[in-house]
Write a protein that holds these residues in place. Structure first.
Motif, PDB file in Angstrom:
ATOM      1  N   ASN A 178       6.837  71.932  45.978  1.00 31.07           N
ATOM      2  CA  ASN A 178       6.630  73.300  46.451  1.00 31.07           C
ATOM      3  C   ASN A 178       5.246  73.432  47.081  1.00 31.07           C
ATOM      4  OD1 ASN A 178       7.379  76.201  46.553  1.00 31.07           O
ATOM      5  ND2 ASN A 178       5.634  76.398  45.169  1.00 31.07           N
ATOM      6  N   GLN A 179       4.283  72.753  46.493  1.00 34.28           N
ATOM      7  CA  GLN A 179       2.921  72.749  47.018  1.00 34.28           C
ATOM      8  C   GLN A 179       2.856  72.015  48.361  1.00 34.28           C
ATOM      9  OE1 GLN A 179       0.188  70.499  44.588  1.00 34.28           O
ATOM     10  NE2 GLN A 179      -1.588  71.716  45.180  1.00 34.28           N
ATOM     11  N   VAL A 180       3.505  70.850  48.440  1.00 30.52           N
ATOM     12  CA  VAL A 180       3.484  70.048  49.653  1.00 30.52           C
ATOM     13  C   VAL A 180       4.175  70.775  50.807  1.00 30.52           C
ATOM     14  CG1 VAL A 180       4.291  67.892  50.715  1.00 30.52           C
ATOM     15  CG2 VAL A 180       3.355  67.872  48.410  1.00 30.52           C
ATOM     16  N   LYS A 181       5.221  71.513  50.508  1.00 23.18           N
ATOM     17  CA  LYS A 181       5.953  72.254  51.536  1.00 23.18           C
ATOM     18  C   LYS A 181       5.026  73.196  52.289  1.00 23.18           C
ATOM     19  CE  LYS A 181      10.192  74.948  52.188  1.00 23.18           C
ATOM     20  NZ  LYS A 181      11.352  75.587  51.501  1.00 23.18           N
ATOM     21  N   GLN A 182       4.055  73.767  51.580  1.00 25.45           N
ATOM     22  CA  GLN A 182       3.110  74.691  52.200  1.00 25.45           C
ATOM     23  C   GLN A 182       1.951  73.965  52.884  1.00 25.45           C
ATOM     24  OE1 GLN A 182       4.105  77.847  52.005  1.00 25.45           O
ATOM     25  NE2 GLN A 182       5.792  77.183  50.682  1.00 25.45           N
ATOM     26  N   ILE A 183       1.579  72.806  52.333  1.00 22.58           N
ATOM     27  CA  ILE A 183       0.357  72.138  52.765  1.00 22.58           C
ATOM     28  C   ILE A 183       0.599  71.088  53.846  1.00 22.58           C
ATOM     29  CG2 ILE A 183      -1.492  70.577  51.987  1.00 22.58           C
ATOM     30  CD1 ILE A 183      -1.482  72.053  49.339  1.00 22.58           C
ATOM     31  N   ASP A 184       1.668  70.299  53.680  1.00 19.70           N
ATOM     32  CA  ASP A 184       1.944  69.207  54.625  1.00 19.70           C
ATOM     33  C   ASP A 184       3.439  69.121  54.890  1.00 19.70           C
ATOM     34  OD1 ASP A 184       2.189  66.743  56.014  1.00 19.70           O
ATOM     35  OD2 ASP A 184       0.301  66.053  55.138  1.00 19.70           O
ATOM     36  N   PRO A 185       3.956  69.935  55.814  1.00 19.69           N
ATOM     37  CA  PRO A 185       5.399  69.965  56.103  1.00 19.69           C
ATOM     38  C   PRO A 185       5.969  68.618  56.546  1.00 19.69           C
ATOM     39  CG  PRO A 185       4.285  71.865  57.078  1.00 19.69           C
ATOM     40  CD  PRO A 185       3.216  70.947  56.589  1.00 19.69           C
ATOM     41  N   GLU A 186       5.145  67.768  57.184  1.00 17.56           N
ATOM     42  CA  GLU A 186       5.648  66.476  57.654  1.00 17.56           C
ATOM     43  C   GLU A 186       6.034  65.577  56.487  1.00 17.56           C
ATOM     44  OE1 GLU A 186       3.115  64.556  60.420  1.00 17.56           O
ATOM     45  OE2 GLU A 186       3.088  66.237  61.836  1.00 17.56           O
ATOM     46  N   VAL A 187       5.202  65.545  55.466  1.00 19.49           N
ATOM     47  CA  VAL A 187       5.514  64.744  54.279  1.00 19.49           C
ATOM     48  C   VAL A 187       6.709  65.347  53.547  1.00 19.49           C
ATOM     49  CG1 VAL A 187       4.668  63.993  52.012  1.00 19.49           C
ATOM     50  CG2 VAL A 187       3.171  63.871  54.012  1.00 19.49           C
ATOM     51  N   TYR A 188       6.761  66.654  53.502  1.00 17.03           N
ATOM     52  CA  TYR A 188       7.905  67.328  52.861  1.00 17.03           C
ATOM     53  C   TYR A 188       9.202  66.989  53.596  1.00 17.03           C
ATOM     54  CZ  TYR A 188      10.770  70.978  50.749  1.00 17.03           C
ATOM     55  OH  TYR A 188      11.766  71.650  50.070  1.00 17.03           O
ATOM     56  N   LYS A 189       9.138  66.893  54.902  1.00 24.89           N
ATOM     57  CA  LYS A 189      10.333  66.580  55.689  1.00 24.89           C
ATOM     58  C   LYS A 189      10.834  65.174  55.376  1.00 24.89           C
ATOM     59  CE  LYS A 189      12.124  66.575  60.425  1.00 24.89           C
ATOM     60  NZ  LYS A 189      11.805  66.722  61.863  1.00 24.89           N
ATOM     61  N   LEU A 190       9.930  64.229  55.150  1.00 24.74           N
ATOM     62  CA  LEU A 190      10.348  62.877  54.769  1.00 24.74           C
ATOM     63  C   LEU A 190      11.152  62.912  53.470  1.00 24.74           C
ATOM     64  CD1 LEU A 190       7.155  60.718  55.464  1.00 24.74           C
ATOM     65  CD2 LEU A 190       9.214  60.895  56.858  1.00 24.74           C
ATOM     66  N   TYR A 191      10.664  63.685  52.528  1.00 31.98           N
ATOM     67  CA  TYR A 191      11.354  63.805  51.244  1.00 31.98           C
ATOM     68  C   TYR A 191      12.743  64.411  51.432  1.00 31.98           C
ATOM     69  CZ  TYR A 191      12.078  65.212  46.359  1.00 31.98           C
ATOM     70  OH  TYR A 191      12.585  65.389  45.095  1.00 31.98           O
ATOM     71  N   GLU A 192      12.826  65.451  52.242  1.00 32.35           N
ATOM     72  CA  GLU A 192      14.119  66.092  52.515  1.00 32.35           C
ATOM     73  C   GLU A 192      15.084  65.112  53.173  1.00 32.35           C
ATOM     74  OE1 GLU A 192      14.052  70.849  53.159  1.00 32.35           O
ATOM     75  OE2 GLU A 192      13.295  69.657  54.834  1.00 32.35           O
ATOM     76  N   GLU A 193      14.583  64.346  54.130  1.00 30.27           N
ATOM     77  CA  GLU A 193      15.434  63.396  54.843  1.00 30.27           C
ATOM     78  C   GLU A 193      15.980  62.317  53.914  1.00 30.27           C
ATOM     79  OE1 GLU A 193      13.053  61.967  58.022  1.00 30.27           O
ATOM     80  OE2 GLU A 193      13.336  63.742  59.282  1.00 30.27           O
ATOM     81  N   LEU A 194      15.179  61.921  52.938  1.00 20.34           N
ATOM     82  CA  LEU A 194      15.640  60.894  52.001  1.00 20.34           C
ATOM     83  C   LEU A 194      16.715  61.424  51.067  1.00 20.34           C
ATOM     84  CD1 LEU A 194      15.389  58.048  50.751  1.00 20.34           C
ATOM     85  CD2 LEU A 194      13.653  59.005  49.209  1.00 20.34           C
ATOM     86  N   ILE A 195      16.499  62.603  50.489  1.00 24.59           N
ATOM     87  CA  ILE A 195      17.409  63.067  49.432  1.00 24.59           C
ATOM     88  C   ILE A 195      18.577  63.904  49.947  1.00 24.59           C
ATOM     89  CG2 ILE A 195      15.557  63.002  47.718  1.00 24.59           C
ATOM     90  CD1 ILE A 195      15.426  66.053  47.879  1.00 24.59           C
ATOM     91  N   GLU A 196      18.460  64.441  51.167  1.00 26.48           N
ATOM     92  CA  GLU A 196      19.504  65.344  51.653  1.00 26.48           C
ATOM     93  C   GLU A 196      20.323  64.788  52.819  1.00 26.48           C
ATOM     94  OE1 GLU A 196      17.799  69.136  52.537  1.00 26.48           O
ATOM     95  OE2 GLU A 196      17.026  69.442  50.509  1.00 26.48           O
ATOM     96  N   SER A 197      19.939  63.651  53.335  1.00 25.54           N
ATOM     97  CA  SER A 197      20.646  63.075  54.479  1.00 25.54           C
ATOM     98  C   SER A 197      22.076  62.684  54.100  1.00 25.54           C
ATOM     99  CB  SER A 197      19.899  61.836  54.980  1.00 25.54           C
ATOM    100  OG  SER A 197      20.660  61.157  55.954  1.00 25.54           O
ATOM    101  N   ASP A 198      22.970  62.776  55.092  1.00 34.80           N
ATOM    102  CA  ASP A 198      24.360  62.362  54.893  1.00 34.80           C
ATOM    103  C   ASP A 198      24.567  60.881  55.216  1.00 34.80           C
ATOM    104  OD1 ASP A 198      25.160  64.942  54.176  1.00 34.80           O
ATOM    105  OD2 ASP A 198      25.469  65.525  56.275  1.00 34.80           O
ATOM    106  N   GLU A 199      23.509  60.210  55.668  1.00 36.45           N
ATOM    107  CA  GLU A 199      23.619  58.790  55.980  1.00 36.45           C
ATOM    108  C   GLU A 199      23.869  57.972  54.709  1.00 36.45           C
ATOM    109  OE1 GLU A 199      23.639  57.528  58.879  1.00 36.45           O
ATOM    110  OE2 GLU A 199      22.575  58.881  60.253  1.00 36.45           O
ATOM    111  N   GLU A 200      24.428  56.781  54.876  1.00 43.41           N
ATOM    112  CA  GLU A 200      24.596  55.890  53.746  1.00 43.41           C
ATOM    113  C   GLU A 200      23.222  55.516  53.187  1.00 43.41           C
ATOM    114  OE1 GLU A 200      26.899  52.528  54.862  1.00 43.41           O
ATOM    115  OE2 GLU A 200      28.742  53.683  55.151  1.00 43.41           O
ATOM    116  N   ILE A 201      23.207  55.197  51.900  1.00 44.49           N
ATOM    117  CA  ILE A 201      21.934  54.966  51.218  1.00 44.49           C
ATOM    118  C   ILE A 201      21.142  53.839  51.871  1.00 44.49           C
ATOM    119  CG2 ILE A 201      22.993  53.431  49.481  1.00 44.49           C
ATOM    120  CD1 ILE A 201      20.960  54.551  47.473  1.00 44.49           C
ATOM    121  N   GLU A 202      21.806  52.785  52.330  1.00 44.46           N
ATOM    122  CA  GLU A 202      21.101  51.659  52.939  1.00 44.46           C
ATOM    123  C   GLU A 202      20.363  52.090  54.200  1.00 44.46           C
ATOM    124  OE1 GLU A 202      21.839  47.036  54.380  1.00 44.46           O
ATOM    125  OE2 GLU A 202      23.523  48.264  53.679  1.00 44.46           O
ATOM    126  N   LYS A 203      21.026  52.898  55.034  1.00 40.10           N
ATOM    127  CA  LYS A 203      20.386  53.353  56.271  1.00 40.10           C
ATOM    128  C   LYS A 203      19.248  54.321  55.969  1.00 40.10           C
ATOM    129  CE  LYS A 203      21.345  55.023  60.921  1.00 40.10           C
ATOM    130  NZ  LYS A 203      22.379  55.448  61.884  1.00 40.10           N
TER     131      LYS A 203
END
Length: 290
Positions: A178-203
């Motif tokens: 929650n803190q990172v979302k406000q402070i560094d959106p780019e790093v937060y986006k990496l986290y979102e892409e990892l846990i919320e992506s529909d891609e297969e885990i390997e990709k």
């Protein structure tokens, strides 16, 4: 609730060793900040038989409380090394009920300012953990241990997030993302892409390895400044053993080897070869390139 606790902390306030007392009350049904106790009573003392003493209470009406008596030395160690992150939030956000000679007020100001020296140490600590964790991700990915690689990547992004927060001059909080979302959106986006992506885990892992490599390498020199400054204090190259014994390196000594290897690979350090008694065997030494 504070009225019920007042006899306890007033007794502590009368002790000449007590520097300050802070109260933190639970504000949400689930409160990681207070370990789900209704109230935390933090008592900072100059010295004590135990560096950290904890006592749990149940109050009339079913409310619960935890009293933490902590020596100033241990508290400052927690602050410098993030040994117990909740304590930092307790000091910053807690209600002051006793403050000997403005000790708590000065400590709050110090934490908000986050002096450069302490910040550089914390960056080096998080950077060391990040590099080591990232290396483990790559090794696990290459051996097709995908679930373990995914889990380790989550840890790596956690270290990257803490590093991003420290870079901006803040102490990482328990509710980090929650803190990172406000402070560094780019790093937060990496986290979102990892846990919320529909891609297969390997990709997902493959893409995140590339993204993390860029994020780490661009931060390397600034994040490792604490270690690089130590290496620059002498013109001669350092052996690993000499660096390992340096007092200032102790907070991140377990990650030192990974840091030295990474910084050498990225051209921020260079190595020298020192002869040993073994024919064709040389000891590596490290020095700054600038």
């Amino acid at each position: 609730m504070e009225d019920l606790l007042r006899p306890i902390y007033q007794e502590r306030a009368s002790d000449s060793s007590t520097l300050g007392i802070v109260i933190i009350e639970k504000t949400k049904p689930n409160s990681p900040i207070t370990d789900n106790f209704d109230v935390i009573l933090l008592i900072i003392v100059r010295e004590a038989m135990e560096d950290w003493f904890v006592k749990h209470y149940e109050l009339d009406g079913g409310k619960t409380a935890a009293m933490h008596i902590v020596t100033e030395k241990l508290l400052m160690d927690w602050i410098d090394t993030s040994g117990y992150r909740k304590a930092v939030e307790w000091v910053i956000n807690g209600k002051v009920t006793f403050d000997r000679n403005g000790y708590i007020a000065q400590l709050k100001d110090q934490l908000r300012d986050f002096p450069c020296g302490r910040r550089n140490l914390r960056k080096a600590m998080e950077f060391g953990k990040l590099v080591k964790s990232y290396n483990e991700v790559k090794e696990l990915y290459e051996s097709q241990q995908l679930k373990d690689a995914y889990s380790r990547m989550v840890h790596s992004l956690h270290y990257l997030a803490r590093l991003a927060v420290i870079e901006k001059g803040y102490h990482p909080e328990v509710t980090l993302w929650n803190q990172v979302k406000q402070i560094d959106p780019e790093v937060y986006k990496l986290y979102e892409e990892l846990i919320e992506s529909d891609e297969e885990i390997e990709k997902r892992i493959k893409l995140m390895i590339l993204a993390a490599d860029f994020a780490i390498s661009t931060r390397a020199e600034v994040s490792a400044k604490h270690l690089l400054d130590i290496i620059r204090t002498q013109n001669e190259a350092w052996t690993y053993a000499d660096l390992k014994q340096h007092e200032a390196v102790k907070p991140y000594v377990l990650d030192l080897a990974a840091m030295l290897t990474y910084l050498t690979e990225k051209g921020l350090l260079e190595t020298e070869l020192a002869p040993t008694k073994g024919a064709g065997v040389y000891q590596l030494k490290y020095k700054s390139v600038s």
